[in-house]
Design a protein around this motif. Structure first.
Motif, PDB file in Angstrom:
ATOM      1  N   ILE A   1     -32.823  32.793 -65.420  1.00 13.15           N
ATOM      2  CA  ILE A   1     -34.014  32.844 -64.528  1.00 13.15           C
ATOM      3  C   ILE A   1     -33.226  33.606 -63.043  1.00 13.15           C
ATOM      4  O   ILE A   1     -33.781  34.067 -62.622  1.00 13.15           O
ATOM      5  N   TYR A   2     -32.102  32.650 -62.777  1.00 14.73           N
ATOM      6  CA  TYR A   2     -31.705  32.656 -61.909  1.00 14.73           C
ATOM      7  C   TYR A   2     -31.540  34.380 -61.671  1.00 14.73           C
ATOM      8  O   TYR A   2     -32.098  34.680 -60.816  1.00 14.73           O
ATOM      9  N   ALA A   3     -30.791  34.928 -62.363  1.00 20.33           N
ATOM     10  CA  ALA A   3     -30.397  36.428 -62.222  1.00 20.33           C
ATOM     11  C   ALA A   3     -31.509  37.210 -62.414  1.00 20.33           C
ATOM     12  O   ALA A   3     -31.959  38.319 -61.514  1.00 20.33           O
ATOM     13  N   ALA A   4     -33.255  36.141 -62.779  1.00 21.37           N
ATOM     14  CA  ALA A   4     -34.425  37.763 -62.586  1.00 21.37           C
ATOM     15  C   ALA A   4     -34.923  37.187 -61.325  1.00 21.37           C
ATOM     16  O   ALA A   4     -35.152  39.029 -60.542  1.00 21.37           O
ATOM     17  N   VAL A   5     -34.905  36.313 -61.021  1.00 18.18           N
ATOM     18  CA  VAL A   5     -35.269  36.414 -59.432  1.00 18.18           C
ATOM     19  C   VAL A   5     -34.161  36.948 -58.217  1.00 18.18           C
ATOM     20  O   VAL A   5     -34.890  37.093 -57.399  1.00 18.18           O
ATOM     21  N   LYS A   6     -33.144  36.537 -58.363  1.00 15.75           N
ATOM     22  CA  LYS A   6     -32.383  37.260 -57.491  1.00 15.75           C
ATOM     23  C   LYS A   6     -32.510  38.210 -57.387  1.00 15.75           C
ATOM     24  O   LYS A   6     -32.638  39.039 -56.138  1.00 15.75           O
ATOM     25  N   GLU A   7     -32.620  39.192 -58.608  1.00 13.12           N
ATOM     26  CA  GLU A   7     -33.250  40.509 -58.736  1.00 13.12           C
ATOM     27  C   GLU A   7     -34.151  41.644 -58.869  1.00 13.12           C
ATOM     28  O   GLU A   7     -34.396  42.254 -57.481  1.00 13.12           O
TER      29      GLU A   7
END
Lengths: 149, 79
Positions: free
Chosen positions: B47-53
């Motif tokens: 989720i962290y990666a998805a939001v960062k992206e």
């Protein structure tokens, strides 16, 4: 100095201070909201510390009438929120060139305490929402219209 | 990476003020409880990666003012 608006002038009380930077942009905390087309409900969240950095935002409830989430107590505390009256919710939009293809991040909305002018991007933990919900296909029950992941 | 084995109910302490508790395990899934000061941000990694992206993509919208009006066919403005 900004890349989209040139020299931007603003009042001290228009500055929004993020309690924590947007994910991936942790160093930048100071922004102002610019509303270039008064008759259209989209704005730019312009970073004051990096003139090239601006996010297109909108009120997600205008496009997703069923958008619903619970703001955890810890987030309310970090934002200094003691009541519902001072909350504004904004979703970050991803736009490549065609605004009609814009998608909204409903998984991590920006929550603004309008009284203190503090803000934070709150990542929802127990939710079906994604980072890309199509605006054009939005409407009641639009959670089914998510694009991509 | 420090790897520690825990049984259900056991904890791990990080720094002085973060506690990770193994709440339960069911087949492949481990339920993890985290106690941390409220300013500490905690995310599922993907989720962290998805939001960062997503933020990164959103930050690279054109460096010029877009005509937002194109999103609303004439006479159709949502207010």
């Amino acid at each position: 100095m900004t890349s989209r608006f040139g020299e931007l002038s603003y009042e001290e009380n228009e500055i929004i201070t993020f309690t924590q930077g947007l994910l991936g942009f942790d160093e930048w905390l100071r922004y102002v909201i610019v509303h270039p087309q008064a008759d259209v409900p989209l704005q730019y969240l312009q970073c004051l510390e990096d003139g090239d950095l601006a996010f297109i935002i909108t009120d997600p409830f205008l496009f997703f009438a069923d958008y619903d989430f619970e703001l955890p107590d810890e987030e309310r505390e970090v934002l200094g929120l003691s009541s519902h009256e001072h909350v504004t919710v904004r979703a970050i939009l991803t736009v490549k060139d065609d605004i009609r293809l814009a998608t909204a991040n409903l998984l991590a909305p920006i929550i603004i305490n309008t009284e203190k002018r503090w803000a934070k991007q709150v990542v929802l933990h127990h939710t079906e929402y994604k980072t890309r919900h199509s605006l054009a296909k939005s409407g009641a029950g639009s959670i089914d219209n998510q694009e991509g992941k | 990476m420090l790897v520690l084995s825990r049984k259900k109910g056991e904890s791990i302490i990080i720094s002085d003020d973060i506690e990770i508790v193994v709440v339960s395990t069911e087949g492949d899934t481990v339920k993890v409880g985290i106690r941390a000061p409220k300013h500490v941000q905690i995310f599922r990694k993907e989720i962290y990666a998805a939001v960062k992206e997503s933020n990164s993509e959103a930050a690279s919208s054109p460096q010029k003012l877009l005509d937002f009006g194109a999103l609303f066919p004439k006479g159709d403005i949502v207010e």
